[in-house]
Write an enzyme that holds these catalytic residues in place. Sequence first.
Site, PDB file in Angstrom:
ATOM      1  N   HIS A   1     -15.666  38.814 -39.909  1.00 14.40           N
ATOM      2  CA  HIS A   1     -16.340  37.704 -39.237  1.00 14.40           C
ATOM      3  C   HIS A   1     -15.598  36.392 -39.500  1.00 14.40           C
ATOM      4  O   HIS A   1     -15.520  35.538 -38.633  1.00 14.40           O
ATOM      5  CB  HIS A   1     -17.788  37.583 -39.708  1.00 14.40           C
ATOM      6  CG  HIS A   1     -18.655  38.728 -39.263  1.00 14.40           C
ATOM      7  ND1 HIS A   1     -19.304  39.554 -40.143  1.00 14.40           N
ATOM      8  CD2 HIS A   1     -18.959  39.185 -38.030  1.00 14.40           C
ATOM      9  CE1 HIS A   1     -19.985  40.467 -39.462  1.00 14.40           C
ATOM     10  NE2 HIS A   1     -19.789  40.277 -38.180  1.00 14.40           N
TER      11      HIS A   1
ATOM     12  N   LYS B   1     -27.456  40.664 -42.226  1.00  9.59           N
ATOM     13  CA  LYS B   1     -26.416  41.564 -42.746  1.00  9.59           C
ATOM     14  C   LYS B   1     -25.286  40.732 -43.349  1.00  9.59           C
ATOM     15  O   LYS B   1     -25.265  39.518 -43.235  1.00  9.59           O
ATOM     16  CB  LYS B   1     -25.896  42.453 -41.620  1.00  9.59           C
ATOM     17  CG  LYS B   1     -26.945  43.441 -41.130  1.00  9.59           C
ATOM     18  CD  LYS B   1     -26.295  44.461 -40.235  1.00  9.59           C
ATOM     19  CE  LYS B   1     -27.345  45.387 -39.626  1.00  9.59           C
ATOM     20  NZ  LYS B   1     -26.777  46.176 -38.545  1.00  9.59           N
TER      21      LYS B   1
ATOM     22  N   HIS C   1     -18.762  39.507 -43.279  1.00 15.72           N
ATOM     23  CA  HIS C   1     -17.580  40.029 -43.960  1.00 15.72           C
ATOM     24  C   HIS C   1     -16.298  39.328 -43.517  1.00 15.72           C
ATOM     25  O   HIS C   1     -16.329  38.448 -42.650  1.00 15.72           O
ATOM     26  CB  HIS C   1     -17.478  41.548 -43.780  1.00 15.72           C
ATOM     27  CG  HIS C   1     -17.589  41.990 -42.352  1.00 15.72           C
ATOM     28  ND1 HIS C   1     -16.603  41.758 -41.430  1.00 15.72           N
ATOM     29  CD2 HIS C   1     -18.591  42.634 -41.704  1.00 15.72           C
ATOM     30  CE1 HIS C   1     -16.962  42.249 -40.271  1.00 15.72           C
ATOM     31  NE2 HIS C   1     -18.176  42.790 -40.394  1.00 15.72           N
TER      32      HIS C   1
HETATM   33  N1  ARG Z   1     -22.128  41.194 -34.075  1.00 16.28           N
HETATM   34  C1  ARG Z   1     -21.020  42.062 -33.866  1.00 16.28           C
HETATM   35  C2  ARG Z   1     -20.501  42.584 -35.206  1.00 16.28           C
HETATM   36  O1  ARG Z   1     -20.725  41.971 -36.217  1.00 16.28           O
HETATM   37  C3  ARG Z   1     -19.871  41.407 -33.141  1.00 16.28           C
HETATM   38  C4  ARG Z   1     -20.193  40.976 -31.733  1.00 16.28           C
HETATM   39  C5  ARG Z   1     -18.960  40.906 -30.883  1.00 16.28           C
HETATM   40  N2  ARG Z   1     -19.224  40.463 -29.558  1.00 16.28           N
HETATM   41  C6  ARG Z   1     -19.741  41.198 -28.567  1.00 16.28           C
HETATM   42  N3  ARG Z   1     -19.940  40.621 -27.425  1.00 16.28           N
HETATM   43  N4  ARG Z   1     -19.992  42.452 -28.726  1.00 16.28           N
HETATM   44  O2  ARG Z   1     -19.854  43.595 -35.247  1.00 16.28           O
END
Ligand code: ARG
Length: 580
Positions: A146, A140, A143
């Site tokens: 991130h 994905k 963005h």
């Molecule tokens: N991968 C998730 C996203 O892009 C963020 C993860 C954040 N950390 C967690 N432990 N949920 O939205």
Amino acid sequence: MASFFRRTIAAKLGRTLQQPEDVFIPALTAITVLKKQQESPDFKLSLGTLRGNGVLPSHGDIQQQTEHLASQLKEDSVVEGITTGKAVINFKVNRKLLAEKLLEPFGKGEDDKFGLNSELLDSLKRGTTLVEYSSPNIAKKFHAGHLRSTIIGNFIANLKETLGNKVIRMNYLGDWGMQFGLLGAGFGQFGSVEKLKENPLQHLFEVYVQVNKEAEHNPDVKQAARVFFKQLEQHESQAVSLWQQFREITVKEYRHVYKRLGVHFDVYSGESFHQDQAQEAVRQLQSRGLLKTSEKGTGVVDLSPHGDMSSVCTLLRSDGTSLYITRDIAAAIDRKEKYCFDEMIYVTDKSQENHFSQLFQILRAMGHSWADGCRHVSFGLVQGMKTRTGDVVFLEDVLDEVRARTLQNMSQTNTTKELEDADDTAEKVGISALIVRDFKGSLHSDYKFDWERILQSQGDTGVFLQYTHARLCSLMRKNEGLAAATFNPSLLGEQTSISVLQHLLRYEEVLHQSAQDLEPKHLVNFLLKLSHFIASAHRELPVKGSQHDVAQARLRLFSGACSVLANGMRILGITPLNKM
Ligand code: ARG
């Protein structure tokens, strides 16, 4: 160092009020230096804080109390001036000692320890901190959120490490879920092993976009995706091996791009690691009677204050598969067992606030009292981060763009031509600009991104910090022969020097404040201001052409300021440049 004065003043207060000196440390702060340079005291004691702490009686007129206490304190060879203000007592310390104590560590090769040996910082708890940040999703878009998580998490990890904690840096990849069903189903049709090796992130994203489009009108693709994901969940070897390939290649690529950004991780974990544990966590909730079945057949936990199911959190789909939060519950428990952290910090944008508050609530309900040591650091949105080719899709796009733009700006100055590696320098300068822009305000606020503004060399930007640092390094290079183990601190009596020194007194407080609210703005603004003071000092206190001992003392001042600037930049995640 600053702590010498803080301790001396605290001891004086302790003797006068017959109290242990420690109680005064938190009430003493270095006074903020104003731009308009004028003679001012160095520390202030807040009577309000002392009344709040119960050190002083909290009744009676506070101003009378202030005057009374001040009249009991005697000036001496360290504290030369005691005056009062509104509910504060001001202390001015001996100017020669100020220079001597503050600049002492820089002659002993202890530059990177400056400010860290401090009672104030000792009052902070130390232990093992797990910081989870960046956490992009495979296939994905990467963005702006991130990117923010990456640099903010890196700052928090650096800060915690500097303050003496053991830090575990973790990236929690979105490496599970239906996108892998789609990728697995679509790779045969749209994928190419060659392209995957060449440009993995982009290729996986392309396949993902294509197969998604296809799935919109072709139910067979949807069905194939479901089948593939089911195979994955059941650990079927062919499916798992393809998934593993996607993951490994992605991690390898990310490692490389993070390196450009100056970021690293100790652990690349991910949602996929906690499939089975998620089911186990659900069983535990069940055995505690916390899991209810909803009308729709999903598994939920009731989080409403009165137990009337007015607020529930879904942990299981009706087909028994786990969700994002279920895996987070399992992941948290697993991390606690593996790393025995004292605190765990999650860094994501504010849209996930509810998610984390539910996560912590459920962990507590399960009897995990350590969830009190878990914290979500959330941040606002960035609007308008675009590259010349359009929207940001990959981290690499941002880095390429920032490098190209900085290079272009730099090519307009002469010095760039002498640089050995202009590309690399431009990239580091550009990244500093990104970071400083991002860290200047409160994390929670949204902001509008503007390439032109962040890259200005004048004004409060990362470029300005780098420029200041490079200029100081050049000054030191030019005067290498002058550097000495000793210097005469009486020669730094001009207000310009004093302002730099007084500002340095605040460093430990800035770190202390940052450790408490985890906001990078305190440090950023401290460094920007330091750079302004350095610019004045650079103008007004020439090294070249000054008498030998004066030049030597000034050089020590500049080298101290340079070290603190560099230390602070490193905590922010910025690599200080020696030339630019
Ligand atoms: N991968 C998730 C996203 O892009 C963020 C993860 C954040 N950390 C967690 N432990 N949920 O939205």
